[in-house]
Scaffold this motif. Structure first.
Motif, PDB file in Angstrom:
ATOM      1  N   ARG A 290      12.396  11.085  66.362  1.00  0.00           N
ATOM      2  CA  ARG A 290      11.428  10.442  67.259  1.00  0.00           C
ATOM      3  C   ARG A 290      10.492   9.540  66.476  1.00  0.00           C
ATOM      4  N   LEU A 291       9.935  10.109  65.401  1.00  0.00           N
ATOM      5  CA  LEU A 291       8.988   9.334  64.598  1.00  0.00           C
ATOM      6  C   LEU A 291       9.668   8.105  64.003  1.00  0.00           C
ATOM      7  N   PHE A 292      10.886   8.293  63.559  1.00  0.00           N
ATOM      8  CA  PHE A 292      11.631   7.162  63.007  1.00  0.00           C
ATOM      9  C   PHE A 292      11.839   6.077  64.070  1.00  0.00           C
ATOM     10  N   SER A 305      19.032   3.771  58.596  1.00  0.00           N
ATOM     11  CA  SER A 305      19.664   4.143  57.341  1.00  0.00           C
ATOM     12  C   SER A 305      19.146   5.511  56.958  1.00  0.00           C
ATOM     13  N   ARG A 306      19.933   6.236  56.223  1.00  0.00           N
ATOM     14  CA  ARG A 306      19.534   7.592  55.844  1.00  0.00           C
ATOM     15  C   ARG A 306      18.251   7.562  55.022  1.00  0.00           C
ATOM     16  N   ASN A 307      18.125   6.570  54.151  1.00  0.00           N
ATOM     17  CA  ASN A 307      16.904   6.463  53.350  1.00  0.00           C
ATOM     18  C   ASN A 307      15.682   6.293  54.228  1.00  0.00           C
ATOM     19  N   ALA A 308      15.798   5.400  55.191  1.00  0.00           N
ATOM     20  CA  ALA A 308      14.654   5.118  56.052  1.00  0.00           C
ATOM     21  C   ALA A 308      14.250   6.375  56.812  1.00  0.00           C
ATOM     22  N   SER A 310      14.801   9.503  55.956  1.00  0.00           N
ATOM     23  CA  SER A 310      14.231  10.571  55.131  1.00  0.00           C
ATOM     24  C   SER A 310      12.854  10.191  54.604  1.00  0.00           C
ATOM     25  N   ASP A 311      12.567   8.899  54.484  1.00  0.00           N
ATOM     26  CA  ASP A 311      11.194   8.485  54.155  1.00  0.00           C
ATOM     27  C   ASP A 311      10.236   8.911  55.263  1.00  0.00           C
ATOM     28  N   VAL A 312      10.696   8.710  56.491  1.00  0.00           N
ATOM     29  CA  VAL A 312       9.880   9.109  57.638  1.00  0.00           C
ATOM     30  C   VAL A 312       9.686  10.628  57.635  1.00  0.00           C
ATOM     31  N   GLN A 313      10.749  11.321  57.286  1.00  0.00           N
ATOM     32  CA  GLN A 313      10.653  12.783  57.230  1.00  0.00           C
ATOM     33  C   GLN A 313       9.592  13.221  56.211  1.00  0.00           C
ATOM     34  N   SER A 314       9.587  12.584  55.042  1.00  0.00           N
ATOM     35  CA  SER A 314       8.587  12.946  54.035  1.00  0.00           C
ATOM     36  C   SER A 314       7.184  12.796  54.599  1.00  0.00           C
ATOM     37  N   GLY A 315       6.983  11.734  55.349  1.00  0.00           N
ATOM     38  CA  GLY A 315       5.677  11.501  55.937  1.00  0.00           C
ATOM     39  C   GLY A 315       5.322  12.569  56.959  1.00  0.00           C
ATOM     40  N   LEU A 316       6.278  12.927  57.797  1.00  0.00           N
ATOM     41  CA  LEU A 316       6.016  13.927  58.829  1.00  0.00           C
ATOM     42  C   LEU A 316       5.728  15.287  58.197  1.00  0.00           C
ATOM     43  N   VAL A 317       6.422  15.579  57.104  1.00  0.00           N
ATOM     44  CA  VAL A 317       6.172  16.825  56.379  1.00  0.00           C
ATOM     45  C   VAL A 317       4.718  16.864  55.919  1.00  0.00           C
TER      46      VAL A 317
END
Length: 486
Positions: A290-292, A305-308, A310-317
């Motif tokens: 959702r955030l992505f 892209s997977r990188n994009a 997982s960058d978003v995931q790092s932020g949500l974490v």
RNA sequence: GGCGGCAUAGCCAAGUGGCUAAGGCAGCGGUCUGCAAAACCGUUAUUCACCGGUUCGAAUCCGGUUGCCGCCUCCA
């Protein structure tokens, strides 16, 4: 403050003023149910989900209608391939669609009509169009005559003359103009069919949205949404037939979301470069997706892209870590006040976060800006907590509680931050091999004993061993906590 | 061929006429820590694809160039 929306019909941002005060009628083109949905469909669903959530948060009474196209060539083809009935295919993929939507926390629309339920209405509409001279019968088929409708092309910004020349459509000789489109198709053997004044057959695609939208929202309603690719011919044709048959303006604001691309190319079934929601959810937490999908403005293309992601995931974490820290410092939020959506942003006076959030969202749903604001807030909260330390300053605590309450309201509009931090972290790492908590606890205890006697070598060895098991330790003043690596 | 969109740091991405060009990710330096982790502080774009123009002032407006993409056929 007023909400501004980009209206495709005028190619401008416009102040949004509903037809009836605080009531909003919204119709969004849903999916054709012949296969699993991909994340492009997810983007569209999430964008309009956020639009609905936001309008409700701002105090509007939204009637949200989203259809299912359960009558279509692709469904028939799929049914023939599998030796099933088209209805079975449609039912199956409607179920699958609901599973995806639920996992992505997409609110259910108020009405979810299916094309096959409105064939009667479509037949009536065709009759009206013939009667009014906008349609003509040609053998078993009925066509809409685009030249009869004055504003044809207005919505999508095309002119009939331009399209005539450059048309890539194999010209059907029975059409009076190459852009004429079919309202009723004469029955072919083995296809679903309905009786009609023009013989058995089935309705053309565009008709369903015209009929269902006016059925629920009337001949003139506030917002019509869908993916950019529906602008032409689908929405242009919907508009042409609706106005011709029903009068009125049809939709007053047209909102179109941009595509999800992969390697900058549109993701689509026909190109085969698509990722299903189902598969994406195997790799990513729904809130991460959702955030992505909200991290870029809804009208622009969004490259997957997977990188994009997982960058978003790092932020949500990071956001969730802050929420977790808040829980231990000031206690968990009281769920009641923080989960209700309706009117949650109607009074933003003296609430800087809510006010700024509203200003951003008012401006054609600037979700990337709003997400930036959330991160700024998180940093500010962490700063406050760092300063607070062990002190029991009640003013700071109160401020934190209020700020969190506001933060969660914003999260609620975006459909994120709805989880308990612990649950979120657990779900994030659930796909990875998990070490046994009891074993971890005993190792942590063993390491604590080693640390107590300042046996750093043993302590570090245990920490390394845990790390190999995918467990991260955090030593704090109140002892050591552990978490799974993300 | 017709119509439209986009180009901002290593990556992602706001900002669309005027304070020091948000924010995230990644990196580096620091605070904290036995060391880490996490968090925080600092740092990373004198410059917004390129060339002209308008303006006191432009990433933002106008014209042109290049590159990428979309719609014109089912498609969120």
């Amino acid at each position: 403050m007023t909400i501004k929306l980009y209206n495709t019909a005028t190619r401008r941002k416009e102040v949004f003023r509903p037809l009836n005060d605080k009531k909003v009628g919204l119709y969004v083109c849903g999916v054709t149910v012949y296969d699993l949905c991909h994340i492009g469909h997810a983007r569209s669903a999430i964008v309009f989900d956020v639009l609905v959530r936001y309008l409700r948060a701002r105090g509007f009474d939204v009637t949200y209608v989203r259809n299912f196209t359960d009558l279509d060539d692709k469904i028939i083809n799929r049914a023939n391939e599998l030796g099933k009935k088209p209805m079975e295919i449609a039912e199956h993929y409607i179920d699958e669609f609901y599973k995806d939507m639920e996992r992505l926390s997409i609110l259910k629309p108020d009405k979810e009509p299916r094309a096959t339920q409105y064939v009667e209405g479509m037949i009536q509409m065709i009759a009206t169009l013939i009667e009014k001279g906008f349609a003509y019968v040609e053998g078993q088929d009925v066509f809409y005559s685009v030249e009869k409708f004055n504003g044809y092309g207005q919505l999508s910004g095309r002119r009939l003359e331009d399209m005539k020349a450059g048309s890539r459509i194999a010209v059907n000789e029975r059409k009076r103009h190459p852009m004429d489109f079919v309202l009723w198709k004469g029955a072919k053997p083995g296809e679903p069919q309905w009786p009609s004044p023009w013989g058995p057959g089935r309705p053309g695609w565009h008709l369903e949205c015209s009929v269902m939208s006016s059925h629920f929202l009337g001949p003139t309603f506030d917002i019509h949404g869908g993916g950019k690719d529906l602008l032409f011919p689908h929405h242009e044709n919907e508009r042409a037939q609706s106005i011709a048959a029903n009068g009125g303006e049809f939709a007053r604001y047209w909102v179109h979301n941009g595509f999800v691309t992969i390697d900058s190319e549109k993701m689509s079934k026909s190109l085969g470069n698509f990722l299903t929601i189902r598969d994406a959810l195997k790799e990513y937490h729904p809130e991460v997706l959702r955030l992505f999908l909200l991290s870029k403005h809804y009208r622009h293309p969004l490259d997957f892209s997977r990188n994009a992601v997982s960058d978003v995931q790092s932020g949500l974490v990071r956001i969730y870590r802050t929420l977790q820290r808040l829980n231990t410092l000031v206690g968990k939020p009281t769920t009641q006040s923080e989960t209700s959506l309706y009117g949650s942003l109607s009074d933003t006076k003296d609430h800087p976060l809510l006010e700024q959030f509203t200003n951003l969202m008012d401006d054609d749903l600037n979700t990337p800006g709003a997400i930036g604001l959330i991160f700024e807030t998180v940093k500010d909260m962490n700063r406050t907590m760092d300063k607070l330390g062990d002190k029991t300053g009640t003013r700071d605590r109160e401020k934190l509680v209020t700020e969190r309450e506001h933060l969660l309201r914003c999260g609620n509009v975006l459909g994120i931050l709805a989880e308990e931090p612990e649950t979120f972290f657990q779900e994030l790492s659930s796909s990875k091999p998990e070490a046994d908590p009891e074993e971890i606890e005993s190792l942590v205890a063993e390491r604590a004993r080693a640390r107590a006697r300042k046996d750093w070598a043993t302590a570090d060895a245990i920490r390394n061993r845990l790390r190999e098991m995918g467990v991260i330790l955090e030593d704090g003043p109140k002892g050591t906590t552990w978490r799974y690596e993300i």
